[in-house]
Scaffold this active site. Structure first.
Site, mmCIF file in Angstrom:
data_model
loop_
_atom_site.group_PDB
_atom_site.id
_atom_site.type_symbol
_atom_site.label_atom_id
_atom_site.label_comp_id
_atom_site.label_asym_id
_atom_site.label_seq_id
_atom_site.Cartn_x
_atom_site.Cartn_y
_atom_site.Cartn_z
ATOM 1 C CG HIS A 101 -2.304 0.630 0.839
ATOM 2 N ND1 HIS A 101 -3.428 0.479 1.613
ATOM 3 C CD2 HIS A 101 -2.678 1.418 -0.201
ATOM 4 C CE1 HIS A 101 -4.427 1.157 1.070
ATOM 5 N NE2 HIS A 101 -4.008 1.731 -0.030
ATOM 6 C CG ASP A 128 -5.711 -0.005 5.038
ATOM 7 O OD1 ASP A 128 -5.472 -1.002 5.746
ATOM 8 O OD2 ASP A 128 -4.838 0.594 4.382
ATOM 9 C CG HIS A 130 -3.337 -1.371 9.104
ATOM 10 N ND1 HIS A 130 -3.627 -2.397 8.215
ATOM 11 C CD2 HIS A 130 -2.849 -1.955 10.221
ATOM 12 C CE1 HIS A 130 -3.312 -3.556 8.780
ATOM 13 N NE2 HIS A 130 -2.845 -3.318 9.994
ATOM 14 C CG ASP A 132 -1.904 2.436 5.569
ATOM 15 O OD1 ASP A 132 -1.523 1.711 6.501
ATOM 16 O OD2 ASP A 132 -2.339 1.973 4.497
ATOM 17 C CG HIS A 145 3.015 -1.474 4.376
ATOM 18 N ND1 HIS A 145 2.538 -2.770 4.252
ATOM 19 C CD2 HIS A 145 3.507 -1.394 5.638
ATOM 20 C CE1 HIS A 145 2.727 -3.431 5.390
ATOM 21 N NE2 HIS A 145 3.310 -2.621 6.235
ATOM 22 C CG ASP A 231 -4.636 -2.827 2.683
ATOM 23 O OD1 ASP A 231 -4.760 -4.067 2.741
ATOM 24 O OD2 ASP A 231 -3.649 -2.230 3.157
ATOM 25 C CG ASP A 233 -5.030 -4.751 5.647
ATOM 26 O OD1 ASP A 233 -5.895 -3.845 5.612
ATOM 27 O OD2 ASP A 233 -3.828 -4.509 5.880
ATOM 28 C CD GLU A 276 0.039 -4.028 1.959
ATOM 29 O OE1 GLU A 276 0.535 -5.160 2.128
ATOM 30 O OE2 GLU A 276 0.670 -2.967 2.171
#
Length: 309
Positions: A101, A128, A130, A132, A145, A231, A233, A276
């Site tokens: 990412h 996502d 996260h 980030d 990332h 992403d 995830d 990702e």
């Protein structure tokens, strides 16, 4: 309100240069094995696969001054920026096949540049687990990332924040983060300080994906370029094990489908990152197949039976 879609360009970025585990470099090929091109064509889209970008290999070194592989990450993001910007200039819809990412920086800085040149507003949906939004001071790992949104908002090393030709590339006010459930303590404070709008899993649990997406998509108009940075995830690892940074408690299959269908309903999707995906951690390519299934929904495959005419 589905409008005819722009022709689509697939751009592979086979690198795990910004990640903490190896394998995301195989993501573009896994998405192709899952038939992303033919499946989008089956929905009447014109699809051109531009192949893979080239960049430096992963030296797998420890961080320097809080950044891992800064020179290599910069090279990859410049390549991504140039490729995405070129497709937008041709009036096409670029789909960046990641890769980790950190490449969202190159992609979104190109989209922001295109919007400045075209006089368009920009809305970024960041799907996502996260935020980030780390910096070299806040990061526990140095993995880039975890930093692309901060870099896009002007907080990062000079060579990264300047890639799109303007610093900051975007305003935090243009971003809506959805599905967030893993944020470092210092990063959390920084997210609040910068005023990012975050629909975390607690919000989604309490109010539902529908309400989260209504708010995230509010005030889009005909002059808004909608960019989705997906992403993998974002998804619950029970349905999407093929990522390097799994976090339990993500959106279910139905919640993710609703998210994508509501984006499709706007008719405004104009660029996409799929990031990702790590086939080395996947089970029989199921995560890639799920990602392609959800991307289909972004382009108008709907589970709805009722007539919305």
């Amino acid at each position: 309100m589905n409008t005819p879609h722009l022709p689509v360009s697939l751009i592979g970025a086979p690198t795990d240069i910004g990640a903490g585990s190896r394998g995301a470099s195989m993501g573009p090929e896994a998405l192709r094995v899952a038939q992303i091109g033919p499946i989008l064509q089956s929905h009447g889209l014109e699809v051109a696969d531009r192949g893979n970008l080239a960049g430096p290999s992963n030296p797998w070194l420890p961080p320097v001054d809080g950044y891992r592989h800064l020179a290599e990450v910069t090279a990859w993001n410049r390549a991504v920026h140039d490729a995405v910007h070129a497709e937008l200039a041709l009036g096409r819809l670029p789909i960046l096949l990641g890769g980790d990412h950190c490449l969202g920086l190159g992609s979104i800085s190109a989209v922001a540049r295109h919007c400045r040149e075209d006089g368009k507003k920009l809305r970024v949906l960041w799907l996502d687990a996260h935020a980030d939004f780390n910096t070299n001071v806040l990061t526990p790992s140095g993995n880039l990332h975890g930093m692309p949104v901060a870099c896009l908002c002007g907080h990062g090393p000079q060579q990264l924040i300047e890639i799109g030709g303007q610093v900051p590339a975007i305003s935090p006010k243009w971003v809506r983060q959805i599905g967030i459930r893993s944020v470092d303590a210092g990063e959390k404070r920084f997210v609040h300080q910068m005023g990012l709008e975050v629909f975390d899993m607690r919000f989604i649990d309490e109010h539902g994906m529908r309400h989260a997406m209504e708010l995230a998509l509010a005030t889009l108009d005909a002059n808004t370029h909608l960019h989705v940075s997906f992403d993998v995830d974002f998804l619950d690892p029970d349905i999407a094990p093929g990522v390097g940074t799994t976090v339990r408690g993500g959106p279910s299959y139905r919640e993710a489908q609703l998210c994508m269908e509501m984006i499709a309903d706007t008719g405004r999707l104009a660029s996409l990152d799929v990031m990702e995906l790590n086939p080395a951690l996947d089970v029989r390519n199921q995560t890639a197949e799920l990602a392609v299934d959800l991307i289909e929904s972004l382009f108008g495959k709907s589970t709805l039976m009722r007539d919305r005419g």
